[in-house]
Design a protein around this motif. Structure first.
Motif, PDB file in Angstrom:
ATOM      1  N   LEU A 144       0.850  -1.193   0.000  1.00 52.77           N
ATOM      2  CA  LEU A 144       0.000   0.000   0.000  1.00 52.77           C
ATOM      3  C   LEU A 144       0.884   1.239   0.000  1.00 52.77           C
ATOM      4  O   LEU A 144       1.949   1.263   0.613  1.00 52.77           O
ATOM      5  CB  LEU A 144      -0.908   0.018   1.233  1.00 52.77           C
ATOM      6  N   PRO A 148      -3.925   6.690   1.265  1.00 56.07           N
ATOM      7  CA  PRO A 148      -4.373   5.687   2.242  1.00 56.07           C
ATOM      8  C   PRO A 148      -5.168   4.573   1.561  1.00 56.07           C
ATOM      9  O   PRO A 148      -6.208   4.820   0.954  1.00 56.07           O
ATOM     10  CB  PRO A 148      -5.262   6.497   3.196  1.00 56.07           C
ATOM     11  N   GLY A 149      -4.661   3.367   1.609  1.00 58.55           N
ATOM     12  CA  GLY A 149      -5.359   2.232   1.046  1.00 58.55           C
ATOM     13  C   GLY A 149      -5.144   2.012  -0.435  1.00 58.55           C
ATOM     14  O   GLY A 149      -5.760   1.124  -1.023  1.00 58.55           O
ATOM     15  N   PRO A 188      -8.410   5.175  -3.885  1.00 54.40           N
ATOM     16  CA  PRO A 188      -9.423   5.151  -2.816  1.00 54.40           C
ATOM     17  C   PRO A 188      -9.992   6.541  -2.519  1.00 54.40           C
ATOM     18  O   PRO A 188     -11.052   6.656  -1.917  1.00 54.40           O
ATOM     19  CB  PRO A 188      -8.648   4.607  -1.609  1.00 54.40           C
ATOM     20  N   LEU A 205     -13.432   2.504  -0.807  1.00 50.72           N
ATOM     21  CA  LEU A 205     -12.303   1.706  -0.334  1.00 50.72           C
ATOM     22  C   LEU A 205     -11.610   2.317   0.875  1.00 50.72           C
ATOM     23  O   LEU A 205     -10.670   1.722   1.407  1.00 50.72           O
ATOM     24  CB  LEU A 205     -11.292   1.533  -1.466  1.00 50.72           C
ATOM     25  N   PHE A 206     -12.047   3.488   1.306  1.00 49.06           N
ATOM     26  CA  PHE A 206     -11.410   4.112   2.457  1.00 49.06           C
ATOM     27  C   PHE A 206     -12.474   4.750   3.336  1.00 49.06           C
ATOM     28  O   PHE A 206     -13.276   5.549   2.860  1.00 49.06           O
ATOM     29  CB  PHE A 206     -10.401   5.176   2.011  1.00 49.06           C
ATOM     30  N   VAL A 214      -8.970   0.864   5.658  1.00 46.27           N
ATOM     31  CA  VAL A 214      -8.694   0.506   4.263  1.00 46.27           C
ATOM     32  C   VAL A 214      -9.149  -0.921   4.003  1.00 46.27           C
ATOM     33  O   VAL A 214      -9.148  -1.769   4.903  1.00 46.27           O
ATOM     34  CB  VAL A 214      -7.202   0.674   3.926  1.00 46.27           C
ATOM     35  N   GLN A 217      -5.093  -5.372   2.191  1.00 47.44           N
ATOM     36  CA  GLN A 217      -3.865  -5.553   2.945  1.00 47.44           C
ATOM     37  C   GLN A 217      -2.858  -6.273   2.049  1.00 47.44           C
ATOM     38  O   GLN A 217      -3.254  -7.040   1.160  1.00 47.44           O
ATOM     39  CB  GLN A 217      -4.121  -6.386   4.212  1.00 47.44           C
TER      40      GLN A 217
END
Length: 240
Positions: A144, A148-149, A188, A205-206, A214, A217
């Motif tokens: 990632l 974020p995500g 995201p 997605l966030f 998120v 992984q």
């Protein structure tokens, strides 16, 4: 134990270090990175810390003050070096658990995908064949980053491996599905971006309100499936 395990460890800052497995992008090296990532997370340090995997390395961020208190050493790099080497000396040859598989709906409509027509023209494929190639593979989330995500996933079929844009777009919509080289990913959040956008998912997605904000992984598997514009507008399903 894992055979022929080779790596180097070096400090990145006062509160971070890197385990380097080769400084090159190879699927086998990345599989090893994820295996070490899982194993080290399953054997945590006694202080607050975080492991961040990349294509060929793992970065450890740690609470220096707490680690100095724990070790009594104002420069605890030697402690961390020993800890890592001891843990990785017994790295299991089998994965401790299976990673999750996500099915992600994507609308491949030029109205939502500003680079789709250009990608079709560049590839020499039909739109249907481009979509078929993008949805035919189960991708691995390698790591990632960026946002974020934002999951870097590999590898797309080489026939649709489009280069990054020379001039990034000022704004890419959240949910946009892009390609950059042999990687594919989903924005995201709305953001500037240089990936070739070929579709968009209606999924969010966030979510900063969630305990785990998120969706993806490292090590997760992702498969895309095609939906039409009506289904995109009325999508109410979840993620599987």
């Amino acid at each position: 134990m894992y055979p022929n395990l080779s790596f180097t460890i070096y400090p990145l800052s006062e509160q971070a270090l890197v385990i380097d497995f080769g400084q090159r992008i190879e699927f086998s090296i990345h599989q090893l990175v994820l295996r070490c990532y899982d194993h080290l997370r399953a054997n945590p340090l006694p202080v607050k810390h975080e492991w961040v995997p990349a294509y060929s390395s793992l970065t450890l961020y740690f609470d220096l003050f707490a680690l100095v208190q724990h070790t009594g050493d104002p420069q605890p790099f030697a402690y961390l070096d020993k800890y890592i080497r001891e843990k990785l000396s017994v790295l299991p040859t089998v994965l401790p658990h299976e990673h999750r598989v996500h099915s992600i709906p994507v609308c491949y409509d030029p109205v939502l995908a500003p680079d789709l027509n250009a990608c079709v023209q560049r590839s020499g494929l039909s739109l249907e064949e481009l979509i078929r190639l993008h949805t035919a593979i189960e991708y691995q989330v390698c790591f990632l980053g960026f946002l974020p995500g934002f999951a870097y996933m590999a590898e797309v079929d080489e026939r649709i491996a489009f280069p990054r844009k020379q001039q990034p777009a000022d704004r890419v919509h959240a949910g946009s599905v892009g390609i950059a080289g042999r990687q594919t990913g989903i924005y995201p959040l709305a953001s500037p971006g240089g990936w070739q956008v070929i579709g968009r998912t209606p999924l969010h997605l966030f979510d900063p309100e969630k305990e785990i904000p998120v969706l993806f992984q490292p090590g997760d598997r992702v498969r895309f499936y095609s939906i039409n514009h009506y289904e995109f507008d009325h999508y109410e399903g979840g993620v599987t």
